[in-house]
Design an enzyme around this catalytic site. Structure first.
Site, PDB file in Angstrom:
ATOM      1  N   ASP A  62      -2.869  -6.191   5.124  1.00 43.67           N
ATOM      2  CA  ASP A  62      -2.148  -6.996   4.132  1.00 43.67           C
ATOM      3  C   ASP A  62      -1.058  -6.160   3.466  1.00 43.67           C
ATOM      4  O   ASP A  62      -1.349  -5.165   2.793  1.00 43.67           O
ATOM      5  CB  ASP A  62      -3.128  -7.510   3.073  1.00 43.67           C
ATOM      6  CG  ASP A  62      -2.439  -8.357   2.010  1.00 43.67           C
ATOM      7  OD1 ASP A  62      -2.526  -9.595   2.095  1.00 43.67           O
ATOM      8  OD2 ASP A  62      -1.821  -7.783   1.079  1.00 43.67           O
ATOM      9  N   TYR A  81       5.963  -4.019  -1.474  1.00 44.65           N
ATOM     10  CA  TYR A  81       5.302  -2.730  -1.263  1.00 44.65           C
ATOM     11  C   TYR A  81       6.213  -1.692  -0.604  1.00 44.65           C
ATOM     12  O   TYR A  81       5.873  -0.514  -0.570  1.00 44.65           O
ATOM     13  CB  TYR A  81       4.029  -2.893  -0.413  1.00 44.65           C
ATOM     14  CG  TYR A  81       3.024  -3.898  -0.929  1.00 44.65           C
ATOM     15  CD1 TYR A  81       3.135  -4.474  -2.195  1.00 44.65           C
ATOM     16  CD2 TYR A  81       1.947  -4.288  -0.129  1.00 44.65           C
ATOM     17  CE1 TYR A  81       2.213  -5.402  -2.649  1.00 44.65           C
ATOM     18  CE2 TYR A  81       1.020  -5.217  -0.584  1.00 44.65           C
ATOM     19  CZ  TYR A  81       1.163  -5.776  -1.840  1.00 44.65           C
ATOM     20  OH  TYR A  81       0.237  -6.699  -2.268  1.00 44.65           O
ATOM     21  N   LYS A  84       4.409 -11.006   2.248  1.00 47.30           N
ATOM     22  CA  LYS A  84       4.683 -11.938   1.147  1.00 47.30           C
ATOM     23  C   LYS A  84       6.160 -11.884   0.749  1.00 47.30           C
ATOM     24  O   LYS A  84       6.787 -10.827   0.850  1.00 47.30           O
ATOM     25  CB  LYS A  84       3.826 -11.573  -0.075  1.00 47.30           C
ATOM     26  CG  LYS A  84       2.359 -11.332   0.245  1.00 47.30           C
ATOM     27  CD  LYS A  84       1.581 -10.795  -0.951  1.00 47.30           C
ATOM     28  CE  LYS A  84       0.206 -10.315  -0.543  1.00 47.30           C
ATOM     29  NZ  LYS A  84       0.222  -8.947   0.045  1.00 47.30           N
ATOM     30  N   HIS A 118       4.418 -14.770  -3.244  1.00 50.00           N
ATOM     31  CA  HIS A 118       3.724 -13.699  -3.966  1.00 50.00           C
ATOM     32  C   HIS A 118       3.280 -14.116  -5.382  1.00 50.00           C
ATOM     33  O   HIS A 118       2.179 -13.776  -5.816  1.00 50.00           O
ATOM     34  CB  HIS A 118       4.623 -12.458  -4.032  1.00 50.00           C
ATOM     35  CG  HIS A 118       3.858 -11.176  -4.102  1.00 50.00           C
ATOM     36  ND1 HIS A 118       4.303 -10.012  -3.522  1.00 50.00           N
ATOM     37  CD2 HIS A 118       2.670 -10.868  -4.675  1.00 50.00           C
ATOM     38  CE1 HIS A 118       3.422  -9.043  -3.748  1.00 50.00           C
ATOM     39  NE2 HIS A 118       2.430  -9.540  -4.437  1.00 50.00           N
TER      40      HIS A 118
END
Length: 274
Positions: A50, A55, A80, A113
Site C-alpha cells: 500500500d 508518500y 491514492k 486519499h
C-alpha cells in the site's frame, strides 16, 4: 471469514480478491529503505503493498516489485490520489503520473486519499472513469465518514470497494464499521498499531496469555474483526513478526476486551476537520 494464512484474501464487492494483510509504506524513504522493506515483505510471503502519491515512494515501490521476480498479477498494489490533485481532470492526470512512477499498466486499488469538501465527488467520477478503462481493478476511498459515503452512494455509477481509515483499539469506529459492512464496503486499517502506543495493560496481559507481542495481538484482532490491515515497518524482524499472527485465535471474550479500549482517540487527523 477470518484469515487463516498470510495469502488469504477477501472478495471485494466487484469480485476482486484483496489480501487481508499487507505492508504499508507511509514515511518509508524512497530508494533503498522502501525497496529493502518490500523485498523483506515479499520474501516473507506478503502479496499486498500500500502506497500513495503523497508518500513520494511510488517509483521505488514499482522498482522493488519488478526486481522481486514475482509475477505482477500476484501482488496487490494500492495507491491514492492526493488532496492537491482532486477534481475530475486533475485526478486523471495524477493517476497517469502515479502509473508512470510505479512503472505499471494498472493498479489493483486506487483510493481517494481524503474527503476534500467540494471536490471528492468529482474525484470519484474520475475514479469511475479509470475503473471503466480497466486501469484500476478496484476503486475506493480513504478516511471517509458515513456522511461522505452516503454522499458518494447517492449517485455513483460504481460503489466504493474499500474504505481505508485510521482503525485500532483506541478508535474502533463501530458505527462506520457497521455501515461499511451493510453496504459491502471493505474496511481497511491504517495505523493499526497506534504508532507504537501499545503500552496498555489489556494488550500486555493478552500478549502474555497468547505468547505474542502486543502488536501481534492488535493485528490479529483486526483480522478477526474482518478488517484488512497494512502495518508499516522497514525492519525485517518487524515485517516478519507482524505477519506471524495466523497460528492463534483470540477468544470472543478477549476480542470484546480489546473493543472495550475504545476512546475515539485519533493519532492522525480528523476527517471532519481536515
Amino acid at each position: 471469514m477470518t484469515a487463516k494464512h498470510l495469502a488469504d484474501t477477501v472478495t471485494l464487492n466487484n469480485g476482486v480478491e484483496m489480501p487481508w494483510f499487507g505492508l504499508g509504506v507511509y514515511k518509508a524513504q524512497a530508494g533503498t529503505e522502501v525497496e529493502t522493506a518490500i523485498h523483506y515483505a515479499l520474501e516473507a510471503g506478503y502479496r499486498h503493498i500500500d502506497t500513495a502519491a503523497l508518500y513520494a515512494n511510488e517509483e521505488s515501490v514499482g522498482k522493488a516489485i519488478r526486481e522481486s521476480g514475482i509475477d505482477r498479477a500476484s501482488i496487490f498494489v494500492t495507491t491514492k490520489v492526493w488532496n492537491d490533485d482532486q477534481g475530475y481532470d486533475s485526478t486523471l492526470r495524477a493517476f497517469d503520473a502515479s502509473l508512470k512512477r510505479l512503472g505499471m499498466e494498472y493498479v489493483d486499488l486506487y483510493l481517494v486519499h481524503w474527503p476534500i469538501s467540494g471536490k471528492y465527488k468529482e474525484t470519484w467520477r474520475a475514479l469511475e472513469t479509470i475503473y471503466e478503462q480497466g486501469r484500476a481493478r478496484a476503486i475506493g476511498v480513504s478516511n471517509f465518514q458515513i456522511r461522505h459515503l452516503e454522499d458518494i452512494l447517492s449517485d455513483c455509477k460504481v460503489r466504493p470497494t474499500v474504505n481505508q481509515v485510521e482503525y485500532h483499539p483506541l478508535l474502533t469506529q463501530q458505527p462506520l464499521h457497521a455501515y461499511c459492512r451493510e453496504h459491502q464496503i471493505q474496511l481497511e486499517a491504517w495505523s493499526p498499531i497506534m504508532r507504537g502506543n501499545l503500552d496498555l495493560p489489556v494488550l500486555q496481559e493478552l500478549a502474555r496469555k497468547y505468547g505474542k507481542t502486543p502488536a501481534q495481538i492488535v493485528l490479529r484482532w483486526d483480522l478477526q474483526e474482518e478488517v484488512v490491515t497494512i502495518p508499516k515497518s522497514v525492519h525485517r524482524d518487524h515485517i516478519i513478526q507482524n505477519a506471524d499472527i495466523f497460528d492463534f485465535e483470540l477468544s470472543p471474550e478477549d476480542m470484546e476486551q480489546i473493543r472495550g479500549l475504545n476512546q475515539n482517540h485519533r493519532f492522525g487527523p480528523d476527517p471532519d476537520t481536515y
